[in-house]
Design an enzyme around this catalytic site. Sequence first.
Site, short mmCIF file in Angstrom:
data_model
loop_
_atom_site.label_atom_id
_atom_site.label_comp_id
_atom_site.label_asym_id
_atom_site.label_seq_id
_atom_site.Cartn_x
_atom_site.Cartn_y
_atom_site.Cartn_z
N HIS A 168 -6.77 -1.11 -45.31
CA HIS A 168 -7.58 0.10 -45.47
C HIS A 168 -6.73 1.19 -46.12
CE1 HIS A 168 -9.37 -2.26 -42.25
NE2 HIS A 168 -10.52 -1.65 -42.50
N HIS A 226 -12.48 2.25 -48.69
CA HIS A 226 -12.24 2.20 -47.25
C HIS A 226 -11.50 0.95 -46.80
CE1 HIS A 226 -12.92 2.65 -42.96
NE2 HIS A 226 -13.39 1.42 -42.92
N GLU A 279 -17.52 5.21 -17.25
CA GLU A 279 -16.71 4.03 -16.98
C GLU A 279 -15.76 3.68 -18.12
OE1 GLU A 279 -20.31 3.52 -14.31
OE2 GLU A 279 -19.99 4.08 -16.41
N HIS A 306 -28.06 -4.94 -10.52
CA HIS A 306 -26.79 -4.58 -9.90
C HIS A 306 -26.06 -5.77 -9.29
CE1 HIS A 306 -28.17 -0.57 -10.61
NE2 HIS A 306 -27.21 -0.01 -9.91
#
Length: 773
Positions: A36, A283, A438, A499
């Site tokens: 890159h 890029h 999280e 869950h």
Amino acid sequence: MKHDQQQGEPDKLEKLSIDTIRTLSMDAVEKAKSGHPGSAMGLAPAMYALWANDLVYDPAAPHWPARDRFVLSGGHVSMLLYAMIHLAGIEEAVDGKTTGAPALTVEDIRNFRQLGSRTPGHPEYGHTTGVEVTTGPLAQGCANAVGMAMAQRWLAARYDRPGFRLFDYRVTAFAGDGDMMEGLSSEAASLAGHLELGNLTWVYDRNSISIEGDIAQTFTEDVGARFKAFGWHVIEVAQGQDVRAVTDALQAARQETSRPSLVIINTVIGFGAPGKAGKASAHGEPLGAAELEGAKRAYGWPEDAPPFHVPEGVREHVTGALSARGTPRHQAWEKMFADYRKAYPQEAAELDMIFSGRLPRGWEEILPHWPADPKGMATRQSAGAALNALAATVPWMVGGAADLAPSTKTTIEGGGDFQPPRWGGAYGGRNIRFGVREQAMGAICNGMALSGLRSFCAGFMIFSDYMKPPIRLSALMGLPVTYVFTHDSIGVGEDGPTHQPIEQLAQLRATPNLTVIRPADANEAAEAWRVVMKHDTGPVALALTRQAVPTLDRTKYAPASLLAMGGYVLANAGGNRPEVILMASGSEVPLVVAAYERLVAEGVRARVVSLPSWELFEAQEEIYRRSVLPPFVKARVGVEMGAPLGWDRYVGPEGTMIAMRDFGVSAPAPELMAQYGFTVDNICKAARAQIAAHRPPEKPRAEARSCPYPHGEGAPAAQAQDTGAQAAGAHDPHSQLAQAGMQCGGSRLLAELRAKEAARKEAEQKETDQDQD
């Protein structure tokens, strides 16, 4: 070779240095035919401004604890960092000590992205000196930088004293448009703003190009306004090529100590390339010969300069600018720390342990122990008690949960909250309130671990899905981060399939260099924390129950300290040749033990194997593993309230696996266990079917290998007891195995096994000789 610039003029050397960063990046990508180049070409002036004019860093001491940290969050622009490591004269460090050799040479840069090189495609911590953290997955580095900044605040709060400002470093991260798009950057920035981390700067390279083209197609929000809403100090630099303007912005960020700073710089990707500047084609691919030549011509680069040319004076200029700030500060710090050691010997001793990764003496002695109890307790509860016992002796254990500390039992009692005074806490607090973030929590803990703290984080097992990227990166970097995952099975009950974790254990176990431990009862949970603290070459994930499980009678069954082996014979009524092996991990082990007792009462020669950690078990010598799971015993039943993936390794192709094969349902846990066959009746039924299917031969040809801890077969008295701390004498597996069971040594246990193996082979040979006679 002539250059347009006179090399003695600082402004000319500045431009020449910037262009050298660009050309090294371009040449390396071109030679590798991969990489890159574009962002490195656009960011080179900002990189120069940071390293030459702002960063406090001694290139001769890359592990100096008080150095400023630099994080390249967009790791795909790795050549930008590699070029600077070379030009800045950073010295190679091995095991924390410098060798005097350069960290990267021009030859290393030539080998960019090649097998065995020091310049891999993305920066890798521990692989290349000068790389503070492994980056590549976007926004991870941003969140790592937040963790590093939090660690600085914590270290300063605990160890700085009047006249001794040991920790005042800053953390700077370079980020791009992709980092800003990732939700993780918002999670981390939101928490950093709340925590008022005035020691943190993110430099946002706004080149407005992504792989698919102009970001106007997908990303039109006002990033500056978003960060102001997060509580950040926002500065914008209109022209990212203006070194003075970038330097001024960095200095303004350094002066702002009450909130983090975002410096937005507008750059042109592929700067100077005649046909690719400002386009997506600059890029993620080499420029091509024509564009490369055109860009060099635009920089005024000598036409006769070979690839990877570093003009005379450039390296000396960049190294000199960095050293002029960093070296005197480092020398003054070393003198200050020597005086600090005399004035505060206990605190200095703690810092020595933090810097070296050692633990205080006697840390193991305080681990709790629980007596047998048929009712028992949830392993999240016993693990929480062990965590608190350890935290009392290891003050640099710092962590928290994603808004679940009361449920995961991970609050350090009396540890205080890590908060700015404005929010009623202190930066020396040991309990971090991560909020419902999280992924940021995991990445922040990585940044804290990179700063020497023993960080941990907690949540429900099902939400480990949100944490996959930082867990993977901690394993890749070999960081001793601990992940405490509770509510680890359908034992969650009424919360239902959203869950109830099913595939999560298999996913964690599939991660290289991640040790997963699922303890069976309270004492195994305490022993799991013993392993955690001894294991410093990678992360550990603890899988803990919501529901209570019986505390096994360790005067009747094998000691919990054998958890360090990863798998062990818990109970054995089968002598040298059991009819059936029952195996399980976690909460299912007491269930299997109950089935074992029923089968033994019926006269069945059964064996129970607890398998709390596959990784630890696989690290043992084959002779030990075969003694626990003799290959000639084909009748096997495995039990785990999760996906069966991987259990065939232990149950075998002919064994029975009682496991989950759907996502569960919402119902009370006892009803769920009956519904899915996690009952004593079903386990016994499966065991009897296995015995019937694998009748042993009437006259076995050789004596089977015996188990090192066969229940009721002359096990040493010390092995029939479990103090909950360290088992006595030579039979303690922790005295036999280095790094908490990760490697085998010349232990008495293994010596006994080898002797029995030799005797078995001798008996086989005698029997063969008799047959031939």
